[in-house]
Structures are given as C-alpha cells and as structure tokens.
Scaffold this active site. Sequence first.
Site, PDB file in Angstrom:
ATOM      1  N   LYS A  89      -3.410 -10.968   1.007  1.00 40.28           N
ATOM      2  CA  LYS A  89      -2.455 -10.915  -0.110  1.00 40.28           C
ATOM      3  C   LYS A  89      -1.451 -12.061   0.010  1.00 40.28           C
ATOM      4  O   LYS A  89      -1.142 -12.736  -0.978  1.00 40.28           O
ATOM      5  CB  LYS A  89      -1.739  -9.553  -0.133  1.00 40.28           C
ATOM      6  CG  LYS A  89      -2.664  -8.413  -0.569  1.00 40.28           C
ATOM      7  CD  LYS A  89      -2.062  -7.028  -0.418  1.00 40.28           C
ATOM      8  CE  LYS A  89      -3.079  -5.960  -0.787  1.00 40.28           C
ATOM      9  NZ  LYS A  89      -2.591  -4.586  -0.674  1.00 40.28           N
TER      10      LYS A  89
ATOM     11  N   GLN B 268       2.085  -1.574   2.277  1.00 45.76           N
ATOM     12  CA  GLN B 268       0.659  -1.364   2.526  1.00 45.76           C
ATOM     13  C   GLN B 268       0.393   0.050   3.052  1.00 45.76           C
ATOM     14  O   GLN B 268       1.050   0.505   3.990  1.00 45.76           O
ATOM     15  CB  GLN B 268       0.153  -2.422   3.530  1.00 45.76           C
ATOM     16  CG  GLN B 268      -1.349  -2.433   3.745  1.00 45.76           C
ATOM     17  CD  GLN B 268      -2.133  -2.848   2.501  1.00 45.76           C
ATOM     18  OE1 GLN B 268      -1.650  -3.587   1.658  1.00 45.76           O
ATOM     19  NE2 GLN B 268      -3.356  -2.361   2.372  1.00 45.76           N
TER      20      GLN B 268
ATOM     21  N   ASP C  74       2.152  -2.295  -7.216  1.00 41.32           N
ATOM     22  CA  ASP C  74       0.990  -1.466  -6.875  1.00 41.32           C
ATOM     23  C   ASP C  74       0.700  -0.434  -7.963  1.00 41.32           C
ATOM     24  O   ASP C  74      -0.369   0.187  -7.961  1.00 41.32           O
ATOM     25  CB  ASP C  74       1.253  -0.702  -5.568  1.00 41.32           C
ATOM     26  CG  ASP C  74       0.616  -1.378  -4.358  1.00 41.32           C
ATOM     27  OD1 ASP C  74      -0.443  -2.016  -4.528  1.00 41.32           O
ATOM     28  OD2 ASP C  74       1.183  -1.244  -3.262  1.00 41.32           O
TER      29      ASP C  74
HETATM   30  N1  GUN Z   1      -4.177   0.428   0.845  1.00 38.81           N
HETATM   31  C1  GUN Z   1      -5.414   0.376   0.293  1.00 38.81           C
HETATM   32  N2  GUN Z   1      -5.353  -0.142  -0.947  1.00 38.81           N
HETATM   33  C2  GUN Z   1      -4.055  -0.413  -1.191  1.00 38.81           C
HETATM   34  C3  GUN Z   1      -3.358  -0.966  -2.304  1.00 38.81           C
HETATM   35  O1  GUN Z   1      -3.927  -1.299  -3.355  1.00 38.81           O
HETATM   36  N3  GUN Z   1      -2.016  -1.085  -2.153  1.00 38.81           N
HETATM   37  C4  GUN Z   1      -1.362  -0.713  -1.024  1.00 38.81           C
HETATM   38  N4  GUN Z   1      -0.036  -0.870  -0.981  1.00 38.81           N
HETATM   39  N5  GUN Z   1      -1.978  -0.198   0.016  1.00 38.81           N
HETATM   40  C5  GUN Z   1      -3.311  -0.054  -0.068  1.00 38.81           C
END
Ligand code: GUN
Length: 287
Positions: free
Chosen positions: A53, A97, A120
Amino acid sequence: MAIIIDGAKLAQEIRTEIKNEVKKLIINNKRAPGLAVIQIGADPASTIYVRNKIKACAEVGVESFGFTLQNTATEQEVLSLISDLNADSRIDGILCQLPLPVHIDQNKIIFAIAPDKDVDGFHPYNVGLLSMGNPNALVACTPQGCIKMLKAYGIPTRGKRAVVVGRSNIVGRPMALLLLGLDCTVTITHSHTPAEDLPAICREADILVAATGKAGLITPEFVNSDQVILDVGISRTTNGKIVGDVDFTAVEPIVKAITPVPGGVGPVTIAMLLKNTLASYRRRMAD
Ligand code: GUN
C-alpha cells in the site's frame, strides 16, 4: 478457455490515471493527498499488504504516513493516534490494517476513524450509505475493485444472478450490496450454508465471487460455462505458493472469465485505496 481478467494491468491503468491527477494538483501548487497507514504488531501477511500500500502511494505521488505500533500497544494509544490523525489536515485517509491484536476492540478502532477519512469504507456511516445505495459512500476497496473489474471487461450485471461466497464485513457483505445496486439477484452463502448445498447454489450464478480464504474450495462442480468468477481468496500453500479460493487449473477451462491469484483482485484493491484517498482529498478540499 476462459478470459483471464488481468487485475495487474487494470490496476496499472488506474494508478496511471491517479498519478496524472495528483501531478495536476502539484502543478497547481496544491498539497499532495495524504494517507495514514497504521499497523499494529508484525503479522507477516499484514506487513506485506502494508508495504504494498505504501509503495503504491509513492508510485502515484500520494504522501503516505506509516505508523507501526508494537503488538503490546494499548487500545487507548491507538485511539489517541487516530484522534490526532483525524485532526491532521495533511491526512485525507486513515487505514488501520486488520486483523488487530486480540486485546484491541476492532469496532472501537473502526468507529473512531472520521467517516470522511475512512478510505477502507468500514465505518458504519459509510456502510450505512452503501446499504442505502447512496453514491457518496466511501466503499470498501476489495469489493469496489471487483466491480471495477466487471465494468472494465464489459460484464453485464442487470438481472444477472450473483452468488457471493462469504459474508465478511471487508468483502462479502459490501460486495453483495454493490451487486444489488447493479441490479443483480444476489445470494450470499456462508459458513452455515450446508456444504452439500453449496455447489448447486454456486452453479446457478452468472457472477460468482469467492471470498472465504479456503484454498481450492471452488471446484468444477460449483461452476458453469457462462460464469464469471472473481476470486478474492489469498492463501499460502505449504510449499509457499499463493492461491485463491478457486481451483484455478481445474475451473479455468470451463468458465467464461476468471481472475487469477495472484495478479487478479489484489492489485485492483490497492488501486481502489488510492482512488478513495483522492476522492476523500477532493471532498475535504471542497468543504
Ligand atoms: N485486512 C485485510 N484486508 C484489509 C483491508 O482491505 N483493509 C484493512 N485495513 N485491513 C485489511
């Protein structure tokens, strides 16, 4: 032989568009959009996702602010960081995350992020807007990426049957709402759907979204020759290979179109995070 839906290529195209938009902002003496990425603990999969990311931000000119907290960080420490980031005018998006260490209440963290920085799309305000079909929702990146893939490949949705396997807040539920918004007839299956019923339910689908994290769950008896499959699963096999929920080798020759793993939904998900960050920036700058 199925059409292989090339997520890596689509993601590259989206990143190029975003990069050009950010360039224009900078030329006009505007600040770059900013994304805060919080990781708590050192879960190896999370570390890879977070790194990807942050790398994607750098590629398009979005400023990233990484925060890595120890596994022992308290809920209060995380909430206090989020409160600072909510108030920080350089930050347009905040992402924490998941999964979180067990001593931290995931809902408290999700609720604490300002809805206008919730890139998100996990905050109940945005989930509520999505469930109402309101276009102002910030929408979760993975399901949004799935829709982007359907549109990029001209796959029709109106009146089609969609089956979503998995009901997580991150993928299954928002995915079902998006497909509903695109006029699909939607079925959601989950861990309590009798295993013996699952193949026949899936076989009915024009669009099958597999989001369980169970490697190889979807076998030829789950599919039909007109079906489009979006494979959201990411699992690591004992010999270190990354695979999806679909037994790709067995299923690909049968269906109409399918996303590979890796190189399918994953890269488009990250592109949607950048898109959400830019959207959040524009909305906040316009206020
Ligand atoms: N863990 C797995 N997928 C995601 C996501 O799309 N966003 C976040 N913040 N954590 C995750």
